[in-house]
Write a protein that holds these residues in place. Structure first.
Motif, PDB file in Angstrom:
ATOM      1  N   SER A   9       0.825  -1.209   0.000  1.00  0.00           N
ATOM      2  CA  SER A   9       0.000   0.000   0.000  1.00  0.00           C
ATOM      3  C   SER A   9       0.863   1.264   0.000  1.00  0.00           C
ATOM      4  O   SER A   9       0.546   2.232  -0.706  1.00  0.00           O
ATOM      5  N   LEU A  12       2.353   1.570  -3.455  1.00  0.00           N
ATOM      6  CA  LEU A  12       1.294   1.957  -4.389  1.00  0.00           C
ATOM      7  C   LEU A  12       1.001   3.456  -4.300  1.00  0.00           C
ATOM      8  O   LEU A  12       0.841   4.119  -5.326  1.00  0.00           O
ATOM      9  N   ILE A  13       0.968   3.994  -3.097  1.00  0.00           N
ATOM     10  CA  ILE A  13       0.746   5.435  -2.931  1.00  0.00           C
ATOM     11  C   ILE A  13       1.865   6.232  -3.575  1.00  0.00           C
ATOM     12  O   ILE A  13       1.627   7.213  -4.297  1.00  0.00           O
ATOM     13  N   VAL A  16       1.625   6.021  -7.454  1.00  0.00           N
ATOM     14  CA  VAL A  16       0.521   6.834  -7.975  1.00  0.00           C
ATOM     15  C   VAL A  16       0.906   8.315  -7.963  1.00  0.00           C
ATOM     16  O   VAL A  16       0.600   9.059  -8.895  1.00  0.00           O
ATOM     17  N   LEU A  17       1.598   8.736  -6.925  1.00  0.00           N
ATOM     18  CA  LEU A  17       2.028  10.136  -6.866  1.00  0.00           C
ATOM     19  C   LEU A  17       3.104  10.455  -7.905  1.00  0.00           C
ATOM     20  O   LEU A  17       3.260  11.608  -8.298  1.00  0.00           O
ATOM     21  N   GLN A  19       3.061   9.366 -10.981  1.00  0.00           N
ATOM     22  CA  GLN A  19       2.480   9.399 -12.322  1.00  0.00           C
ATOM     23  C   GLN A  19       2.325  10.827 -12.815  1.00  0.00           C
ATOM     24  O   GLN A  19       2.135  11.759 -12.032  1.00  0.00           O
ATOM     25  N   ASN A  21       0.768  14.137 -14.395  1.00  0.00           N
ATOM     26  CA  ASN A  21      -0.511  14.805 -14.219  1.00  0.00           C
ATOM     27  C   ASN A  21      -1.120  15.052 -15.589  1.00  0.00           C
ATOM     28  O   ASN A  21      -0.566  15.774 -16.404  1.00  0.00           O
ATOM     29  N   THR A  51       2.855   3.011 -15.059  1.00  0.00           N
ATOM     30  CA  THR A  51       1.455   2.607 -15.210  1.00  0.00           C
ATOM     31  C   THR A  51       1.290   1.113 -14.990  1.00  0.00           C
ATOM     32  O   THR A  51       0.385   0.674 -14.271  1.00  0.00           O
ATOM     33  N   THR A  54       1.733   0.259 -11.376  1.00  0.00           N
ATOM     34  CA  THR A  54       0.536   0.625 -10.625  1.00  0.00           C
ATOM     35  C   THR A  54      -0.535  -0.454 -10.745  1.00  0.00           C
ATOM     36  O   THR A  54      -1.174  -0.829  -9.759  1.00  0.00           O
ATOM     37  N   TYR A  55      -0.736  -0.958 -11.960  1.00  0.00           N
ATOM     38  CA  TYR A  55      -1.720  -2.027 -12.155  1.00  0.00           C
ATOM     39  C   TYR A  55      -1.339  -3.277 -11.364  1.00  0.00           C
ATOM     40  O   TYR A  55      -2.179  -3.889 -10.710  1.00  0.00           O
ATOM     41  N   GLY A  58      -1.740  -2.664  -7.589  1.00  0.00           N
ATOM     42  CA  GLY A  58      -3.162  -2.618  -7.265  1.00  0.00           C
ATOM     43  C   GLY A  58      -3.778  -4.001  -7.246  1.00  0.00           C
ATOM     44  O   GLY A  58      -4.563  -4.342  -6.354  1.00  0.00           O
TER      45      GLY A  58
END
Length: 70
Positions: A9, A12-13, A16-17, A19, A21, A51, A54-55, A58
């Motif tokens: 987790s 993952l955070i 995601v940050l 990535q 914008n 990306t 992230t998948y 997740g």
């Protein structure tokens, strides 16, 4: 198993940050001002890797959370 879920987790955070914008302003997301937000943009290099990471993270998070709930 809970430690693995915690580590995934946090990673993952962070991912995601990292990535890019896709909307330059948060109000454009709500009003739909950015027409290329859901357009066909090809990701290359690091964006594609982030990306896919992230998948995968997740998916791993969902699977581990499901296993822990049983």
């Amino acid at each position: 198993m809970e430690k693995a879920l915690l580590v995934i987790s946090v990673i993952l955070i962070v991912v995601v940050l990292l990535q890019s914008n896709k909307a330059s302003d948060s109000s454009q997301i709500i009003t739909g001002g950015n027409s290329v937000l859901f357009g066909n943009t090809k990701e290359r290099g690091a964006e594609k890797f982030i990306t896919r990471l992230t998948y995968c993270l997740g998916f791993a998070f969902i699977i581990i959370a499901f296993i822990l709930s049983l």
